[in-house]
Design an enzyme around this catalytic site. Structure first.
Site, PDB file in Angstrom:
ATOM      1  N   TRP A  11     -10.005  -3.777  -3.069  1.00  0.00           N
ATOM      2  CA  TRP A  11     -10.918  -2.754  -2.152  1.00  0.00           C
ATOM      3  C   TRP A  11     -10.203  -2.695  -0.623  1.00  0.00           C
ATOM      4  CZ3 TRP A  11     -16.920  -3.978  -2.911  1.00  0.00           C
ATOM      5  CH2 TRP A  11     -17.133  -3.804  -4.033  1.00  0.00           C
ATOM      6  N   LYS A  12      -9.327  -3.765  -0.486  1.00  0.00           N
ATOM      7  CA  LYS A  12      -8.692  -3.985   1.103  1.00  0.00           C
ATOM      8  C   LYS A  12      -9.938  -4.022   1.888  1.00  0.00           C
ATOM      9  CE  LYS A  12      -4.603  -1.518  -1.048  1.00  0.00           C
ATOM     10  NZ  LYS A  12      -3.636  -0.674  -0.830  1.00  0.00           N
ATOM     11  N   HIS A  95       0.015  -9.670  -1.211  1.00  0.00           N
ATOM     12  CA  HIS A  95      -0.059  -8.210  -1.201  1.00  0.00           C
ATOM     13  C   HIS A  95       1.068  -7.854  -0.202  1.00  0.00           C
ATOM     14  CE1 HIS A  95      -1.442  -4.096  -0.693  1.00  0.00           C
ATOM     15  NE2 HIS A  95      -1.717  -4.147  -2.020  1.00  0.00           N
ATOM     16  N   GLU A  97       0.606  -5.546   2.106  1.00  0.00           N
ATOM     17  CA  GLU A  97       0.137  -5.398   3.385  1.00  0.00           C
ATOM     18  C   GLU A  97      -0.092  -6.613   4.057  1.00  0.00           C
ATOM     19  OE1 GLU A  97      -3.444  -3.228   1.737  1.00  0.00           O
ATOM     20  OE2 GLU A  97      -2.056  -1.459   1.185  1.00  0.00           O
ATOM     21  N   GLU A 167       3.828  -3.928  -7.454  1.00  0.00           N
ATOM     22  CA  GLU A 167       3.374  -3.038  -6.646  1.00  0.00           C
ATOM     23  C   GLU A 167       4.684  -2.401  -5.868  1.00  0.00           C
ATOM     24  OE1 GLU A 167      -1.121  -3.181  -6.282  1.00  0.00           O
ATOM     25  OE2 GLU A 167      -0.358  -4.118  -4.579  1.00  0.00           O
ATOM     26  N   GLY A 234      -6.186   0.387  -5.708  1.00  0.00           N
ATOM     27  CA  GLY A 234      -6.596   0.399  -4.463  1.00  0.00           C
ATOM     28  C   GLY A 234      -7.450   1.683  -4.363  1.00  0.00           C
ATOM     29  N   GLY A 235      -7.285   2.629  -3.847  1.00  0.00           N
ATOM     30  CA  GLY A 235      -8.353   3.661  -3.395  1.00  0.00           C
ATOM     31  C   GLY A 235      -9.115   4.027  -4.640  1.00  0.00           C
TER      32      GLY A 235
END
Ligand code: 13P
Length: 251
Positions: A11-12, A95, A97, A167, A234-235
């Site tokens: 979900w970040k 991850h 990010e 990823e 993710g999204g």
């Protein structure tokens, strides 16, 4: 050897604790008959409520990061014992990010992987190349390097329990999914790397996911590739209809 497909949502930094509980309450019934292992990776503050909401369902819960130390002067960090006491199952580590914005390195990924097992959590370890690295033709080298450092010192039994998420950074949040063949190629390279390090049995057991613009329309094909054992999403994991379809990709 058949590996259980894992459909994991990352979900970040999305959804409040209340929204998270509402989502998981609604998701439970929808994925009850999914063949895939269903995981939601939620913000720290959502974990208590989501673990509670997921009780008695087939939904597993992941944190999105952890610190490698048990406790101490690490302002803003969350430790393994804090997560395992809550009943968290998985922890996403490394991850891109976190690597890009928060100084995560291959070495800290490795420390966190050890800490995850020490405190009863299963790591989902992320690796992947940038667009420049792909264009330079160093994807295989880079990903093999990331995997080797991430797994350093883990036992064969631990690696069997590890999930590796491939990823490619250029595919994350861009709507630009890797083709089935591109994703399969690198997941295959990762499996060969694990085989070189730990042998055939471990390589055939470890689950390797693909992540990067996975959606309801492309999940079935991606997850159907021989070396792709599911997705880190993710999204599309933030939407009930989409995530349900991804979890039930084979229905
Ligand atoms: P998107 O599915 O939004 O591209 O994100 C992928 C990802 O980073 C999952 O960890």
């Amino acid at each position: 050897m058949s590996r259980k497909i894992i459909a994991a949502g990352n979900w970040k930094m999305n959804k409040t604790a209340k929204e998270a509980v509402e989502f998981v309450e609604a998701l439970k019934g929808r994925v009850a008959d999914a063949d895939a292992e269903v995981v939601v990776g939620v913000p720290f503050v959502c974990l208590p409520g989501v673990v509670e909401a997921a009780k008695g369902s087939n939904i597993k819960v992941a944190a999105q990061n952890m610190h490698w130390e048990e406790s101490g002067a690490f302002t803003g960090e969350v430790s393994g014992p804090m997560l395992s006491e809550l009943g968290v199952d998985y922890v996403i580590i490394g991850h891109s990010e976190r690597r890009q914005y928060f100084g995560e390195t291959d070495e800290t990924v490795n420390k966190k992987a050890h800490a995850a097992f020490k405190y009863g959590l299963k790591p989902i370890i992320c690796v992947g190349e940038s667009l420049t690295q792909r264009e330079q033709g160093i994807t295989a080298e880079l990903v093999r390097y990331q995997v080797k450092i991430a797994l350093l010192g883990l036992s064969a039994e631990q690696v069997k329990e590890t999930v590796i998420a491939y990823e490619p950074i250029w595919a994350i949040g861009t709507g630009k999914t890797a083709t089935n063949e591109q994703a399969e190629e690198v997941c295959g390279i990762i499996r060969v790397c694990v085989k070189e390090l730990y042998g055939e049995d471990v390589a055939e057991t470890v689950r390797i996911q693909y992540g990067g613009s996975v959606n309801a329309a492309n999940a079935a094909q991606l997850f159907g590739m021989p070396n792709i054992d599911g997705g880190l999403v993710g999204g599309a994991s933030l939407k009930l209809d989409d995530f349900e379809k991804i979890a039930k990709h084979n229905k």
